[in-house]
Design a protein around this motif. Structure first.
Motif, short mmCIF file in Angstrom:
data_model
loop_
_atom_site.label_atom_id
_atom_site.label_comp_id
_atom_site.label_asym_id
_atom_site.label_seq_id
_atom_site.Cartn_x
_atom_site.Cartn_y
_atom_site.Cartn_z
N LEU A 203 1.03 -1.98 0.38
CA LEU A 203 1.64 -2.24 1.62
C LEU A 203 2.67 -1.10 2.02
CD1 LEU A 203 2.38 -6.10 1.06
CD2 LEU A 203 0.69 -5.20 2.28
N SER A 204 2.74 -0.40 3.18
CA SER A 204 3.45 0.63 3.80
C SER A 204 4.24 0.14 4.95
CB SER A 204 2.49 1.57 3.95
OG SER A 204 3.03 2.69 4.53
N ASP A 205 4.86 1.10 5.60
CA ASP A 205 5.21 1.12 6.99
C ASP A 205 4.33 1.48 8.13
OD1 ASP A 205 5.23 3.67 6.23
OD2 ASP A 205 7.39 4.03 6.69
N VAL A 206 3.11 1.89 7.59
CA VAL A 206 1.91 2.26 8.51
C VAL A 206 0.85 1.37 8.36
CG1 VAL A 206 0.29 4.00 9.25
CG2 VAL A 206 2.61 4.63 8.38
N ASP A 207 0.19 0.76 9.35
CA ASP A 207 -0.79 -0.53 9.25
C ASP A 207 -2.26 -0.05 8.67
OD1 ASP A 207 -1.57 1.07 11.49
OD2 ASP A 207 -2.30 -0.77 12.79
N ALA A 208 -2.53 1.16 8.55
CA ALA A 208 -3.71 1.62 8.11
C ALA A 208 -3.79 3.16 8.00
CB ALA A 208 -4.87 1.09 9.08
N LEU A 209 -5.10 3.63 7.33
CA LEU A 209 -5.26 5.17 7.47
C LEU A 209 -5.88 5.48 8.82
CD1 LEU A 209 -5.41 7.84 5.90
CD2 LEU A 209 -7.71 6.98 5.20
N TYR A 210 -5.27 6.60 9.50
CA TYR A 210 -5.94 6.87 10.46
C TYR A 210 -6.64 8.49 10.42
CZ TYR A 210 -3.39 3.24 13.06
OH TYR A 210 -3.21 2.09 13.66
N ASP A 211 -7.31 8.52 11.63
CA ASP A 211 -8.12 10.07 11.39
C ASP A 211 -7.46 11.12 11.71
OD1 ASP A 211 -8.12 9.70 14.11
OD2 ASP A 211 -10.18 9.38 14.28
N GLY A 212 -6.03 10.75 11.84
CA GLY A 212 -5.04 12.06 12.31
C GLY A 212 -3.62 11.35 12.18
N PRO A 213 -2.57 11.95 12.56
CA PRO A 213 -1.35 11.53 12.75
C PRO A 213 -1.25 10.18 13.81
CG PRO A 213 -1.06 13.79 12.95
CD PRO A 213 -2.53 13.55 12.93
N PRO A 214 -0.84 9.05 13.39
CA PRO A 214 -1.18 8.11 14.19
C PRO A 214 -0.11 8.05 15.54
CG PRO A 214 -0.37 7.17 11.90
CD PRO A 214 -0.35 9.05 11.86
N SER A 215 0.59 8.75 15.52
CA SER A 215 1.56 9.05 16.75
C SER A 215 0.77 9.77 18.05
CB SER A 215 3.05 9.63 16.66
OG SER A 215 2.80 11.06 15.88
N ARG A 216 -0.12 10.56 17.42
CA ARG A 216 -0.80 11.64 18.21
C ARG A 216 -1.88 10.85 19.04
NH1 ARG A 216 -3.46 16.29 15.14
NH2 ARG A 216 -5.02 15.15 14.69
N GLU A 217 -1.85 11.09 20.24
CA GLU A 217 -2.93 10.16 21.19
C GLU A 217 -4.46 10.53 20.99
OE1 GLU A 217 -3.92 10.15 25.91
OE2 GLU A 217 -2.33 11.30 25.24
N GLY A 218 -5.21 9.60 20.81
CA GLY A 218 -6.49 9.68 20.36
C GLY A 218 -6.82 9.58 19.12
N THR A 219 -5.91 9.23 18.32
CA THR A 219 -6.40 9.06 17.09
C THR A 219 -6.78 7.61 16.57
OG1 THR A 219 -4.09 8.50 16.34
CG2 THR A 219 -4.94 10.66 15.77
N SER A 220 -7.75 7.34 15.47
CA SER A 220 -8.30 6.09 15.57
C SER A 220 -7.98 5.65 14.18
CB SER A 220 -9.84 5.92 15.85
OG SER A 220 -9.82 6.49 17.09
N ARG A 221 -7.85 4.23 14.03
CA ARG A 221 -7.70 3.51 12.74
C ARG A 221 -9.13 3.85 12.12
NH1 ARG A 221 -8.85 -1.72 10.33
NH2 ARG A 221 -9.71 -2.56 12.51
N ILE A 222 -9.00 4.19 10.67
CA ILE A 222 -10.32 4.05 9.73
C ILE A 222 -10.24 2.92 9.01
CG2 ILE A 222 -11.43 5.30 7.77
CD1 ILE A 222 -9.69 7.74 8.48
N PRO A 223 -11.35 1.86 9.20
CA PRO A 223 -11.19 0.46 8.90
C PRO A 223 -11.66 0.37 7.47
CG PRO A 223 -12.83 0.76 10.53
CD PRO A 223 -12.23 2.09 10.62
N PHE A 224 -12.91 1.38 7.21
CA PHE A 224 -13.47 1.32 5.96
C PHE A 224 -13.70 2.59 5.25
CE2 PHE A 224 -17.48 1.08 3.35
CZ PHE A 224 -16.91 0.27 2.47
N VAL A 225 -13.48 2.87 4.13
CA VAL A 225 -13.93 4.15 3.50
C VAL A 225 -14.59 3.91 2.32
CG1 VAL A 225 -13.05 6.30 2.07
CG2 VAL A 225 -11.45 5.21 4.03
N ALA A 226 -16.06 4.49 2.35
CA ALA A 226 -17.04 4.08 1.24
C ALA A 226 -16.77 5.12 0.05
CB ALA A 226 -18.58 4.44 1.95
N ASP A 227 -16.08 6.27 0.04
CA ASP A 227 -15.76 7.06 -1.08
C ASP A 227 -14.76 8.05 -0.56
OD1 ASP A 227 -15.52 8.98 -2.99
OD2 ASP A 227 -17.96 9.39 -2.72
#
Length: 365
Positions: free
Chosen positions: A168-192
Motif C-alpha cells: 500500500l502506497s500513496d500512489v494507486d498503481a504502477l504507471y508507464d511513466g510519471p503519473p502526473s505526466r499527461e498520457g501515462t496509463s495504469r499498468i493493471p497486470f505485470v506477467a514478469d
C-alpha cells in the motif's frame, strides 16, 4: 487475493502519518478496520508498517525527516511506542490482539534467529493475533539495515509462506511513466517483473518515507520470484485489493518458493567483500552447483570475517553469486590459488574446508 488464507500487507509512512510528522489517526483507523474485517472472516493477516520515524518527528521538533542515522533512530525510539500504542488500541477495539515484531537483517540472515522469527510469527497467528512488523530502526546500523520496508515485507511474505503480498502506497498503481505526466496509463497486470526494462520507474519516495516506486517494484520482484502474487495499490484501495477487485497493479508469480536461507542470502544481506574467481571456478559454482574452493580464487576484496556474506564475481567483474565465507580475508589471501591438499600439508587441516560451501551460496540474476 480474495481466496488467500494468509496475506502480508505493507503500508508506507506517507499513508498513515502526516507530512509534518505525527500519526494520521483517521487513516490508521481505516486501515485497521479493513485488516480486522479480513481477520474476522477467518483469514490471517500480517502487517508490515512503516511510520515510526515520522510519528516521532513532531515530538522531537523535527520539521523534516532526519537524514542522519542517530537522529532517525532517536525519532524512531519516540515514535515506535506511539505507533504501536495506536495500533494496539484500534485492534483491541475491534476484538483483536496485535503483537509487535521488530527485525533487522541480522535477525533474518542468521539461521537460528530467522527460524525463531518464523516460529514467533506463526505462534502469533495461531493465537489469532495480528503481527505488526517493522524494521528495528532504533538499533540497526547503516550496514545491517533493510533500508526500506517494501523489501522487508517481501521477505516476511516468504518467511511465513504467505499466499499473497499487498503493498500500500500513496500512489494507486504502477504507471508507464510519471503519473502526473499527461498520457501515462495504469499498468493493471505485470506477467514478469524482469521484462519491465522499458517502463520508466521513479526512484524517490515521499517526504516522510524512505521508499518509492522503485523499491516497491524490487519487492514485487523478490516476492514473485518466490512464487508469491503481489498487488501494488494505494491505501484507500486496500479493501478492494483484499477482495481481489481490479485495482492497482497485479504482479504474477514467476518462480517457485526457494529455501528461506537462500532468499535471505540473496536479498537481506549486505556483502562485506568480493571474491574474484577464475573461469574454472565460475563454471563449477554457477553451472555445476559445486562449493567454492581456495584454488579458484584470484583476488579477495574487502575486510570480511568468517561468516560474512561475500559476492562472487568472474574475472570481468560480473557478480553472479553470493555466499557465506568460511575464512577471514587474511586467511583467504594466504590460501587463494592453492589446492586443498597443498593447504592441508603446508598450513594444517583447518584449511580443508571449502571457502564457500554450496549450501550457503545462492546464484544471483
Amino acid at each position: 487475493m480474495r481466496e488467500a488464507k494468509r496475506v502480508v500487507v505493507k503500508v508506507g509512512s506517507s499513508s498513515i502519518t502526516h507530512t509534518s510528522g505525527g500519526i494520521n489517526h483517521e487513516a490508521l483507523t481505516e486501515l485497521v478496520g479493513v485488516l480486522a474485517e479480513r481477520r474476522h472472516a477467518g483469514k490471517e493477516v500480517l502487517l508490515v508498517s512503516s511510520g515510526a520515524i515520522s510519528a516521532g518527528m513532531g515530538q522531537l521538533g523535527m520539521p523534516t525527516r532526519p537524514t542522519e542515522l542517530p537522529q532517525a533512530q532517536a525519532a524512531a525510539a519516540v515514535g515506535q511506542g506511539q505507533l504501536m500504542s495506536a495500533y494496539s488500541l484500534l485492534f483491541q477495539g475491534l476484538g483483536l490482539t496485535m503483537g509487535q515484531v521488530l527485525l533487522t537483517t541480522e535477525d533474518v540472515t542468521r539461521r537460528a534467529t530467522y527460524l525463531n522469527g518464523r516460529s514467533t510469527l506463526q505462534t502469533l497467528l495461531e493465537f489469532g493475533a495480528v503481527p505488526v512488523i517493522n524494521e528495528n530502526d532504533t538499533v540497526a546500523t547503516q550496514e545491517i539495515r533493510f533500508g526500506d520496508n517494501d523489501r522487508l515485507a517481501a521477505l516476511v511474505a516468504h518467511l511465513v509462506d504467505a499466499d499473497a503480498l499487498i503493498l500500500l502506497s500513496d500512489v494507486d498503481a504502477l504507471y508507464d511513466g510519471p503519473p502526473s505526466r499527461e498520457g501515462t496509463s495504469r499498468i493493471p497486470f505485470v506477467a514478469d517483473v524482469a521484462a519491465m526494462d522499458d517502463v520508466e520507474i521513479g526512484g524517490t519516495g515521499s517526504g516522510v518515507g524512505t521508499g518509492g516506486m522503485r523499491t516497491k517494484v524490487d519487492a514485487a520482484r523478490i516476492a514473485t520470484a518466490a512464487g508469491i502474487p503481489t498487488m501494488l495499490t494505494s491505501m484507500p484501495n486496500a479493501r478492494h485489493a483484499l477482495l481481489g477487485e481490479q485495482v492497482g497493479t497485479a504482479f504474477a508469480p514467476t518462480g517457485r518458493r526457494r529455501s528461506a536461507r537462500r532468499l535471505w542470502l540473496a536479498h537481506a544481506t549486505h556483502p562485506a567483500g568480493r571474491l574474484v574467481l577464475d573461469d574454472g571456478a565460475v563454471e563449477a559454482v554457477r553451472t555445476k552447483g559445486r562449493s567454492l574452493l581456495h584454488a579458484g580464487v584470484i583476488e579477495a576484496q574487502g575486510r570480511f570475517l568468517a561468516g560474512d556474506a561475500v559476492d562472487l564475481a568472474d574475472r570481468h567483474g560480473h557478480v553472479f553469486a553470493r555466499g557465506l565465507v568460511n575464512y577471514d580475508v587474511s586467511d583467504v589471501h594466504r590460501a587463494m590459488g592453492r589446492t586443498t591438499r597443498d593447504l592441508s600439508d603446508a598450513i594444517g587441516p583447518a584449511f580443508e574446508r571449502s571457502l564457500v560451501h554450496r549450501d550457503h551460496l545462492v546464484l544471483l540474476p
